[in-house]
Design a protein around this motif. Structure first.
Motif, short mmCIF file in Angstrom:
data_model
loop_
_atom_site.label_atom_id
_atom_site.label_comp_id
_atom_site.label_asym_id
_atom_site.label_seq_id
_atom_site.Cartn_x
_atom_site.Cartn_y
_atom_site.Cartn_z
N ASN A 71 0.67 -1.01 -0.22
CA ASN A 71 0.01 -0.23 -0.01
C ASN A 71 1.11 1.66 0.18
OD1 ASN A 71 -3.15 -0.91 0.08
ND2 ASN A 71 -2.07 -1.67 1.63
N GLU A 131 -2.19 -4.08 7.81
CA GLU A 131 -2.62 -3.21 6.36
C GLU A 131 -3.75 -3.86 6.08
OE1 GLU A 131 -0.26 -2.37 3.56
OE2 GLU A 131 1.62 -2.66 4.97
N ALA A 135 -7.81 3.54 6.45
CA ALA A 135 -8.42 2.85 5.98
C ALA A 135 -9.40 3.26 5.36
CB ALA A 135 -8.33 1.25 6.14
N ARG A 181 -9.20 1.49 0.24
CA ARG A 181 -7.93 2.43 -0.12
C ARG A 181 -7.19 2.35 1.61
NH1 ARG A 181 -10.06 8.19 -0.72
NH2 ARG A 181 -12.31 7.15 -0.08
N CYS A 182 -6.46 2.36 1.30
CA CYS A 182 -5.88 2.22 2.15
C CYS A 182 -4.00 2.66 2.36
CB CYS A 182 -4.96 0.88 2.71
SG CYS A 182 -3.92 0.32 4.37
N VAL A 183 -3.54 3.52 3.70
CA VAL A 183 -2.35 4.00 3.59
C VAL A 183 -1.32 3.55 4.45
CG1 VAL A 183 -2.65 6.09 1.88
CG2 VAL A 183 -2.72 6.36 4.03
#
Length: 274
Positions: A2, A170, A194, A199-201
């Motif tokens: 990610n 994650e 998240a 979507r995830c950072v």
């Protein structure tokens, strides 16, 4: 793999005030306090929300806490409530509300969460307001929508989402966001942010100096302050997490949570493009 939480992704959407700005236009943030002996967390969150740009910040407290809080608050406003219904009425004008830091592991906290969910304010749910729902997470999720943000550390995360961490941080955060229908900020050395749509950072600028009591309360207030200014919830969470870490890095050894809100202006100035 990610993406890393990069300021370039959200810097252009930070809510800077225009020439005609006034306090109500800059957003209204509420912070729910615990009782008379548990007010510090709310004060940390409220000061952080004010420092990050919310135009008006108000602490809502039980009646016994008002005499404790009143002498300690200056620009932050204060109102007391005795029931969840009274809290909902007070919070109705707010754009965002933080609930959980030192709120108390009581049914009153659960009722307050449910009441706030009916106001339309974006919620930041932290600490006691997470742990309280450990045996009934569905009751919490029923109060949330996509604008709301959960901010658990790993212990709180495990109570709400038992077993998910075995899949890795994650993947666990993404699945938790989907289950909760909201933004999830899984705190740690590499905090994961998240969304319910996958979507995830991962935050890459974590600071060990943030490992101190009250640091998470400041982060909750920072997220709430950006939400109050109508920043997108995912962007607000990403920005607050990065700025929180940057503030910790800038101060370094000896940091305590009371230092963090007053570091926010320096961090904001480094991001300002005006």
């Amino acid at each position: 793999m990610n993406p890393i939480n990069d300021p370039m992704a959200w810097q252009g959407r930070l809510p800077w005030p225009g020439a005609e700005a006034h306090k109500h236009a800059r957003g209204r943030l509420g912070v729910v306090s615990g009782g008379a002996s548990s007010t510090g967390a709310a004060r940390l969150a409220a000061r952080a929300g004010l420092r990050i740009g919310a135009g008006l910040v108000k602490v809502f407290c039980p009646p016994d806490a008002a005499p404790v809080l009143a002498p300690t608050l200056e620009a932050v406003m204060l109102a007391s409530f005795a029931t969840a219904e009274q809290l909902a009425t007070l919070a109705q004008p707010m754009d965002a509300v933080v609930i959980g830091p030192a709120a108390g592991l009581t049914e009153a906290t659960g009722a307050n969460v449910a009441a706030l969910a009916r106001t339309g304010a974006a919620l930041v749910v932290d600490a006691d307001a997470l742990t309280l729902f450990r045996d009934r997470p569905g009751d919490l999720f029923a109060c949330l929508d996509r604008d709301d943000v959960l901010t658990p550390h790993e212990g709180e995360f495990e109570r709400l989402f038992p077993g998910l961490l075995s899949e890795g941080r994650e993947k666990a955060a993404v699945e938790a966001a989907e289950q909760g229908g909201c933004i999830v900020v899984l705190k740690g050395a590499a905090t994961v942010i998240a969304t319910p749509d996958g979507r995830c950072v991962v935050n890459g600028n974590g600071s060990p100096w943030l490992a101190t009591a009250g640091s998470g309360d400041v982060l909750a207030g920072m997220i709430g302050g950006l939400l109050a200014q109508h920043m997108d919830s995912f962007d607000a969470a990403c920005a607050a997490v990065w700025m929180h870490s940057d503030a910790g890095r800038r101060f370094g050894p000896g940091l305590i949570s009371e230092d963090l809100p007053d570091l926010i202006p320096t961090v904001l100035a480094s991001l300002y493009r005006g």
